[in-house]
Structures are given as C-alpha cells and as structure tokens.
Design a protein around this motif. Structure first.
Motif, PDB file in Angstrom:
ATOM      1  N   ASP A 157       0.776  11.995   8.245  1.00 53.54           N
ATOM      2  CA  ASP A 157       0.360  12.095   9.644  1.00 53.54           C
ATOM      3  C   ASP A 157      -1.115  12.397   9.842  1.00 53.54           C
ATOM      4  OD1 ASP A 157       3.093  11.789  10.561  1.00 53.54           O
ATOM      5  OD2 ASP A 157       3.405  13.758   9.661  1.00 53.54           O
ATOM      6  N   VAL A 178       0.375  15.749   0.781  1.00 55.60           N
ATOM      7  CA  VAL A 178       0.697  14.512   0.094  1.00 55.60           C
ATOM      8  C   VAL A 178      -0.582  13.970  -0.531  1.00 55.60           C
ATOM      9  CG1 VAL A 178       1.594  12.191   0.374  1.00 55.60           C
ATOM     10  CG2 VAL A 178       2.403  14.006   1.864  1.00 55.60           C
ATOM     11  N   VAL A 228      -9.990   1.999  13.839  1.00 56.85           N
ATOM     12  CA  VAL A 228      -8.644   1.866  13.267  1.00 56.85           C
ATOM     13  C   VAL A 228      -7.811   3.122  13.483  1.00 56.85           C
ATOM     14  CG1 VAL A 228      -7.382   1.261  11.182  1.00 56.85           C
ATOM     15  CG2 VAL A 228      -9.696   0.406  11.520  1.00 56.85           C
ATOM     16  N   ARG A 265      -3.363   9.031  13.535  1.00 55.81           N
ATOM     17  CA  ARG A 265      -3.079   7.719  14.139  1.00 55.81           C
ATOM     18  C   ARG A 265      -3.517   7.717  15.592  1.00 55.81           C
ATOM     19  NH1 ARG A 265       1.249   8.247  10.805  1.00 55.81           N
ATOM     20  NH2 ARG A 265       2.285   9.595  12.282  1.00 55.81           N
ATOM     21  N   VAL A 321      -1.858   4.803   8.868  1.00 56.02           N
ATOM     22  CA  VAL A 321      -1.468   3.921   9.968  1.00 56.02           C
ATOM     23  C   VAL A 321       0.005   3.551   9.876  1.00 56.02           C
ATOM     24  CG1 VAL A 321      -1.827   1.621  10.916  1.00 56.02           C
ATOM     25  CG2 VAL A 321      -3.791   3.006  10.262  1.00 56.02           C
ATOM     26  N   SER A 322       0.469   3.334   8.669  1.00 53.97           N
ATOM     27  CA  SER A 322       1.857   2.918   8.525  1.00 53.97           C
ATOM     28  C   SER A 322       2.808   4.113   8.570  1.00 53.97           C
ATOM     29  CB  SER A 322       2.047   2.158   7.233  1.00 53.97           C
ATOM     30  OG  SER A 322       1.963   3.045   6.151  1.00 53.97           O
ATOM     31  N   GLY A 323       2.247   5.303   8.743  1.00 59.91           N
ATOM     32  CA  GLY A 323       3.106   6.457   8.984  1.00 59.91           C
ATOM     33  C   GLY A 323       3.639   7.141   7.748  1.00 59.91           C
ATOM     34  N   ASN A 324       3.029   6.883   6.581  1.00 65.00           N
ATOM     35  CA  ASN A 324       3.519   7.565   5.393  1.00 65.00           C
ATOM     36  C   ASN A 324       3.110   9.036   5.369  1.00 65.00           C
ATOM     37  OD1 ASN A 324       4.815   5.319   4.433  1.00 65.00           O
ATOM     38  ND2 ASN A 324       2.997   4.563   3.406  1.00 65.00           N
ATOM     39  N   GLU A 365     -16.754   2.518  12.356  1.00 68.75           N
ATOM     40  CA  GLU A 365     -15.841   1.518  11.802  1.00 68.75           C
ATOM     41  C   GLU A 365     -14.429   2.078  11.648  1.00 68.75           C
ATOM     42  OE1 GLU A 365     -15.263  -1.067   7.799  1.00 68.75           O
ATOM     43  OE2 GLU A 365     -17.210  -0.122   8.072  1.00 68.75           O
ATOM     44  N   THR A 392       7.296  18.730  11.226  1.00 71.78           N
ATOM     45  CA  THR A 392       6.724  18.615   9.896  1.00 71.78           C
ATOM     46  C   THR A 392       5.527  17.667   9.958  1.00 71.78           C
ATOM     47  OG1 THR A 392       8.907  18.833   8.983  1.00 71.78           O
ATOM     48  CG2 THR A 392       7.197  18.075   7.509  1.00 71.78           C
ATOM     49  N   ASN A 424      -2.167   3.771   4.743  1.00 71.99           N
ATOM     50  CA  ASN A 424      -0.956   4.570   4.644  1.00 71.99           C
ATOM     51  C   ASN A 424      -0.806   5.563   5.785  1.00 71.99           C
ATOM     52  OD1 ASN A 424       0.499   3.540   2.554  1.00 71.99           O
ATOM     53  ND2 ASN A 424      -0.548   4.744   0.994  1.00 71.99           N
ATOM     54  N   ARG A 461       2.753  15.806   7.720  1.00 78.25           N
ATOM     55  CA  ARG A 461       2.404  15.458   6.345  1.00 78.25           C
ATOM     56  C   ARG A 461       0.893  15.240   6.271  1.00 78.25           C
ATOM     57  NH1 ARG A 461       6.266  13.620   3.049  1.00 78.25           N
ATOM     58  NH2 ARG A 461       5.174  11.752   2.393  1.00 78.25           N
ATOM     59  N   SER A 472      -6.350   3.374  -0.336  1.00 73.83           N
ATOM     60  CA  SER A 472      -5.278   2.995   0.592  1.00 73.83           C
ATOM     61  C   SER A 472      -4.964   4.136   1.551  1.00 73.83           C
ATOM     62  CB  SER A 472      -4.032   2.598  -0.188  1.00 73.83           C
ATOM     63  OG  SER A 472      -3.592   3.672  -0.964  1.00 73.83           O
ATOM     64  N   MET A 475       0.815  -1.202   0.000  1.00 76.52           N
ATOM     65  CA  MET A 475       0.000   0.000   0.000  1.00 76.52           C
ATOM     66  C   MET A 475       0.847   1.249   0.000  1.00 76.52           C
ATOM     67  SD  MET A 475      -2.299  -2.397   1.367  1.00 76.52           S
ATOM     68  CE  MET A 475      -0.762  -2.931   1.843  1.00 76.52           C
TER      69      MET A 475
END
Lengths: 279, 241, 286
Positions: free
Chosen positions: B82, B65, B97, B203, B77-80, B93, B22, B75, B24, B71, B1
C-alpha cells in the motif's frame, strides 16, 4: 510517430545506434516489436560465436576424453563435470564476479626482455564476459555429445582405414571425425537450440546493460514492467525465438543432409527432438 | 512484476483496535541508511523507524514487505502493498503514476563517488546509477555514459572494480562507503540537489491513506521526533522540520 | 560470544558472522530449492503423462493440443515462460475474481499502465498474513516450472511409450488382454526402462533451473548470496568488502554436489530397472 520512424529510431538501438531514450509512455505495439527485434541482435551474436568456437573446442575435448593419457582425460572430464553439473545462471553470476576481481589496470606478464600488459577490463562487459561463459558452457555440453558419438563410431570403419595405411591425424580427419559428426548432429542441433535460448539469461545475471543496450528479453522485460502488461511483450519475444529456432533447425538440417549425403535417404537420421539428449 | 520478495520479514504493530487496517509497507531493503536488511535479517534503517512511528501515530497495523527497486512502483499500483517507503524522491514523472505524501526527508544532495586519484572528468565518463532513479535520469541527461544496475550495491561495486568510472547516488548513501574505504574512494565533482524531498508513495486512488499518513508526518515534524530520527541515522544531520 | 562483533577477530568473527540470523535465513533458503524440487517433480510427471496421453489421443483437438504443448518449449526459451506465466496467471486469477466479486465496477481493468482490480479480488487479499503472500508466490513459481518441464516430460514419456517393442504388446493382445489391461500391465511397466534416461536428464535440468526462482522474486539462495555478499559498511554489525564471489562459489559447489549425487542415484536406479530386460548394453530411449 509512424512505425517507419520508430523503425529508423530503434531498429539498431540494442547496439547503440538510433535514439538514446527508450519509449517511456504511450508505448505502441510497433515500438515493442522493433525494440525487441533489435535485441535479437545480441542473442544471435552470442549464439553464433559461442557455437562456432564451442564446436572446435568441444571436438578437442571429446578427443581428449577418449584419450589414453590420464593428463588429458581427467582434466577434460572435470571440466565437463564442472560446466554440466552447475546451472548456467550461477556460472554467469560467478564469472561476472570473478572478472570484476581482476585488476582493472591489466595483468603484467613479465617475459624477461619485456612486459606485456594483459588488459582485463573488457571481461566484465557482456559482449566478452558472457560470451566466454556461453562458449565454455556449450563446449562442455557439446563435448559430451561428441564423446558419445566418438565411442559409437563403428570399429570396422577405423580398422578399414588402418588397413589402408591411414593413421593419426589423417585417420581422424578423414574417417573418425566425419562419422562422429554424422552421428552427433541431431543431438548437437538440440544443443545449439538450447544454447541459443540460454543467451536470454545474460542480462538477468549480473552483466549490466550499458546504456540500456540489451537482448530481446531485456527489452521484453522492460516493456512488461513499463506497461504492467505481460501479454504483449513476452509473446512478441517468444515469437522471435520461435522464428529463429526454425531458422536454426533449417540450417542444421541442411548440414545434416550434407553430412549424410552418401547414406540411403531412407536410413538418414532425421533431426528430431531428442528429450534424453538435451542439456 | 509479481516480484515481492517472498518470506519478507514482518513487523506487526498492535494498535488495540480490532478494526485496524493492515497497511503493507513496501521497501527495497538495500539502501542504507534509508533502509537495509540488518544482520538479524530484519528491515532496519531510518525509514523503518519513521514508518513504524507513523503507523503508531496513525493507528495503523503495518506489515513490511521487501520488493526489488525496479518493480517497486508497478507493484504498488497493482496493490501488492500500500505504500512505498524506500528513499523515493518526489518527482514529476513519478507523480503522474502514483501519489506522494508530504516529504519526511528534505531534498538531499546527490554526489559522484570515484576511486581516489580520478580526474574531475570522470563525471562525464562511464557513470553508474541505479535503474529508475532520479540519479540515473540526471546522468542520462548529463552527456555521460550511463551504466545502470538493479541494486545500489552493484553500482558501488562497479566503481571499486573499475567497471564504471564513478557512481552517482544520494550522498547520504555514499557517505559511509567513502568514510570507510580507507581513502580508496572519494567524492568528486559537484553535488546536485535533485527532486523535491523524499515522501511515501501511495496509489492515486488511496486518498484516505495519504491523508492519514500526512497527518502523522505533520505530527512527527511538529514534535521533533522526525528531526531526531534524521539526526540518528544521518550522522547528526540537522533536520529542517 | 557473538554479542559484540566489533571485538571479535579471525575465526571467531567468521563463526559469529556465519551464524547471524540473516545467514540462518540464507541456509533456510536452501530448503526452498528442495521444496521446489519435491513439489515440482510429481506435478511435472502428472502434466507429462497428461501431455503424452494427449498426444496419443484419438480425439483430434486433444492430440493437437498435446502436440502444441510438447513442442512449445522447443522454440521458446524457458525463462520467457518463467517471467510470463506467474504474472499472467496472477492477473488472470485476479481478473476472474474481480468479475465475480465486484461485478458492479465496470471501469476497465487496464488503465494506462495500471492493472486495477477491486480490493476484494486481490490474490491473496491485502489483509492476508505474509505467509499467504509467500505461499501464493511459491505456488505460481511451481506452476510455471511444472508447465514448462511437464512439456519436457511429455516428450520423454511419449518417446518411451513408442519405444516399447510392438511384439510385446501384440503378445499381450494374443493372450486376450483388453487394450486397457495391455496399457496398465505391459505397456506402462515396460516403458520405464526407456523413459528413465530421459527422466534422469529432466531431473538434472530441473535442478539446474532452480536458481531461476530468483527471477520470480522468490527469496532463494541466489537472492541471499547477492544480499549477503555485497559490501557492508558499519551500518551492519559485520562490515566486510564485496564477498559475492565466495557466496556464488558456495552456490556452485552446492549445485555440483546436488547433480553429482543425483547422477549416482540414477545410475543405480537405471541398473535396477533394466534388470531382466533383453537390451543390448545400456537402456537407451529413442
């Protein structure tokens, strides 16, 4: 939920039977295996039909390309160039947009005494639209293979047949075509495999998935995004494709043996990987 | 993803502080008037204005971004990036998450759009919706046949081409499309209010950022600048804040 | 001239429309295609050589690895690799960095649906400039492409190395050349004739694979064609109906010309390489 229950719920999910809602949370390995396997129905459907129809059309194209008639030769050359020179992925996108432009109500064809309405709405559905693209695409690649084989048919065979008084269609059907097939078969096997792999692009390229009915990779992608873990769903899909590819090789290998049954086994061309002949 | 759209346009906010964090900001860039890519190739729209203003108030250095909608949560959650600032409604729902800030836009009606001349029963026919939206969830539960598309643009194109009988989406998104279709497209059926308003997604572990943004949103609500932006982008709609 | 698009008409409107900064980004994205091709092709060749040599290696595990590597593309659609490799690689790198940079955190990395590594392990760091994120994504894409097409190249090169007539190598041996000398002076130069058809085909495959970059989230020509072609309301300076068909037509023409030009170049290259070779007709690898 037991795996048998999952199987009952999702085994035919990709064609619309079973439980409507896809698993969203606490996704189990069983659910992934069953649903991705269910998606293979689509890959098999696309591949089988496209290969069968493509085979017939490709033979006609190869003959047209070898013809002396410029009106047959040039258009077929252009057709092959068009489909071999552009990416399948772009062809899908383009075809989808093209089909979407067609009038929804259908096209009226006046025949003088009556008018037939040609329905067009089904063309934007993957089962028809994508199949057409795959069929046209594989026809172009296959005809390139057949054309090459056609030119490699030994002159002696044809001349001998002429001496026997054969000509025209019977010469083609009984002499040229069998030899052509025999020569082309190893490469054609590769083409069939590549076409099969190409079916994974369908649901990534404009054709929407209706009610989340998609192919194996569609579900693999779904799970990878839901679990954020690519290490399970993609390898499952890969495994399915390996199994199906082995089946294709076995099937085409059996046909190859039959095509070469009059040839000394030591000289029989083996189906093997021919990197320079692939798409 | 890892589908952050590469080479996304950037907006940097000078804050004066050398230690500015910074942040994002992830958005879709395909959902006018919330967010879209304007003809200059920059991210524009209501949320661009709101986001920039929030960053200014919270003294954060913000970078925009672009990310595909389907996705956009993974993305985050995975920190790509903020935050998600992409017209995302606050739902139970999603709340499981990720976390949401307070809403910066009220719960807005969702509506069905169809070709002019369609009967009211189209809302039970083939209905297009963007994948993973509250609207798609609603359609799936409504008994209609759901046709999912990856981008909002494709959902409306499917109605124009007749592939789908109707599209179900935020009314604010559809409004301009209906207005400018020269009568070709109409609203049909009942409007439905879904979700609990639109908030920024962060997050769950990022309580600090959530606090800062909530404070900034409160300031914008208080001084009326949020209402002004709502009026600017949503045809003079009166903001409730 | 283009300051107020609403007043423009006909060709002027079209000209201004096609020269917006957004369209310039579209044109620039064609360079991405070339960049990928230029970077991937050499890496593919290196991996291809490595794969081909591994397959010929006398060391069994290496040979097995070579065989597995070169046959994996046979059974699995390349698009699965394209979807899988970048994410897998990304997570792998972040996992390793997490272990090195934040050894004190012992929480599991996979938490339900989340992949959680500490901020210092992010690749690139969240605070990195945007170009670093772009470069990282591009790198992952190129690696994925190279791995897949490296296996294709390995197959071709392996076949070509086998196709060099044994008597040429034996002659060299009779001249007292060492195995190394034979490989460098005879085997390798002779191989090109047999490899070229396969490599030219591979180049075509590579060209035709570039639109798949879109699936990796790269802002390539497919992304822009979809974005620009979609119907635009008056939120935009240049409203227009759905024009995606025309944008995809442009892409189709672009790819057709690219493959056509490549075909012509390779034809002349083949003619040059096979000069002085005692081959019947055209050079064909087996």
């Amino acid at each position: 939920m037991s795996c048998a229950q999952t199987f009952a719920d999702y085994a035919l999910r990709s064609i619309g039977f079973g439980v409507r809602a896809l698993p969203k949370t606490d996704i189990t390995l069983c659910e992934q295996v069953v649903l991705i396997g269910s998606g293979m129905v689509w890959n098999a459907y696309f591949a089988i039909l496209a290969v069968i129809f493509g085979f017939l059309f490709a033979t006609a194209l190869a003959v047209a390309r070898a013809s002396d008639n410029i009106w047959l030769r040039k258009p077929s050359d252009w057709y092959v160039f068009l489909f071999r020179g552009s990416p399948l992925f772009i062809q899908f996108f383009f075809a989808y947009e093209l089909f979407a432009q067609l009038p929804r109500a259908g096209i009226d064809i006046p025949l003088g005494f009556t008018t037939i309405t040609l329905a067009t709405s089904w063309l934007t559905k993957a089962w028809a639209g994508a199949l057409i693209v795959l069929f046209l695409n594989t026809s172009a690649y296959s005809s390139e293979i057949f054309y090459g084989a056609l030119r490699a048919v030994p002159k002696g065979e044809v001349e001998a047949a002429r001496a026997y008084g054969m000509s025209g269609f019977s010469l083609f059907r009984r002499i040229t075509w069998p030899t052509l097939l025999r020569l082309a078969w190893p490469s054609y096997t590769n083409e069939a495999i590549f076409l099969f792999h190409g079916t994974t692009l369908v649901f990534f390229s404009g054709f929407p998935a209706w009610q989340q009915k998609g192919d194996a990779l569609y579900y693999a992608n779904y799970f990878a995004e839901k679990t954020y873990n690519p290490f399970i769903s993609y390898p499952i899909a890969a495994l399915y494709f390996i199994i199906f590819t082995i089946l294709i090789i076995a099937l085409f290998g059996a046909i190859n043996t039959r095509l070469n049954r009059h040839i000394n086994p030591a000289e029989c061309p083996k189906i093997k990987y021919r990197p320079q002949m692939i798409r | 993803m890892k589908k952050i759209l590469i080479a996304a346009m950037i907006a940097v906010f000078a804050t004066g502080s050398a230690y500015a964090q910074t942040v994002r900001m992830g958005t879709e860039g395909a959902y006018p008037p919330y967010n879209f890519i304007n003809d200059k190739g920059e991210i524009d729209g209501f949320e661009r204005n709101v986001g920039d203003k929030l960053c200014e108030i919270a003294k954060l250095e913000c970078v925009w971004v672009k990310n595909d909608w389907d996705s956009i949560i993974p993305n985050l959650v995975s920190g790509n990036y903020d935050t998600i600032i992409a017209g995302m409604s606050i739902t139970e729902e999603r709340d499981k998450v990720i976390d949401f800030t307070d809403p910066y836009f009220p719960a807005d009606p969702s509506a069905y759009m169809a070709l002019a001349g369609a009967g009211a029963d189209v809302t039970k026919g083939n209905v297009a919706a963007q994948v993973n939206t509250i609207q798609s969830g609603h359609v799936a539960g409504s008994g209609a046949t759901l046709v999912e598309f990856a981008t909002p643009d494709e959902t409306t194109a499917a109605v124009r081409s007749g592939e789908a009988d109707a599209v179900f989406a935020d009314k604010a998104f559809l409004q301009k499309i209906v207005d400018e279709s020269k009568g070709e497209l109409i609203f049909i059926g009942e409007e439905v209010i879904l979700g609990k308003g639109v908030g920024l997604g962060v997050r769950e572990s990022d309580a600090e950022l959530k606090g800062k943004l909530n404070a900034a949103i409160a300031i914008m609500k208080k001084d009326g600048s949020l209402n002004a932006l709502i009026a600017k982008w949503f045809d003079g709609m009166k903001g409730p804040y | 001239m283009c300051s107020d698009p609403s007043l423009l008409e006909g060709w002027q409107w079209l000209w201004c429309y096609l020269s917006t900064p957004k369209h310039q980004q579209f044109y620039a994205s064609f360079l991405v295609v070339f960049a990928v091709l230029i970077v991937t092709a050499p890496v593919t060749m290196i991996l291809g050589f490595a794969g081909a040599l591994a397959r010929r290696s006398a060391f069994l595990p290496l040979r097995c690895f070579g065989i597995v590597y070169t046959s994996m593309i046979r059974g699995v659609p390349e698009i699965i690799f394209f979807l899988f490799v970048p994410i897998a690689l990304d997570q792998l790198v972040e996992f390793i960095r997490h272990r090195i940079k934040c050894p004190e955190i012992t929480d599991p990395i996979y938490q339900g649906a989340d992949f959680v590594v500490c901020m210092a392990a992010k690749m690139p760091l969240g605070s990195s400039p945007q170009w670093a994120h772009g470069l990282w994504g591009f790198t992952l894409a190129v690696i994925a492409f190279s791995i897949v097409y490296g296996a294709f190249a390995a197959n071709t090169l392996h076949g070509a190395l086998n196709a060099v007539p044994q008597n040429q190598l034996e002659t060299a041996r009779a001249f007292g050349m060492s195995e190394r000398q034979i490989f460098r002076r005879i085997h390798l130069p002779q191989m090109w004739t047999y490899a070229l058809p396969g490599l030219s085909n591979l180049w075509m495959i590579l060209i035709k694979a570039t639109p798949l970059l879109f699936l990796l989230g790269i802002e390539d020509i497919v992304y822009w064609a979809k974005e620009l072609g979609g119907a635009k309301t008056s939120y935009f300076a240049y409203p227009h109906p759905d024009w995606r068909l025309w944008y995809f037509l442009a892409l189709l023409v672009f790819y057709l010309s690219l493959t056509r030009v490549s075909e012509v170049v390779f034809k002349s290259l083949t003619a040059r390489v096979s000069k002085g070779q005692s081959l019947l007709g055209q050079a064909t690898a087996s």
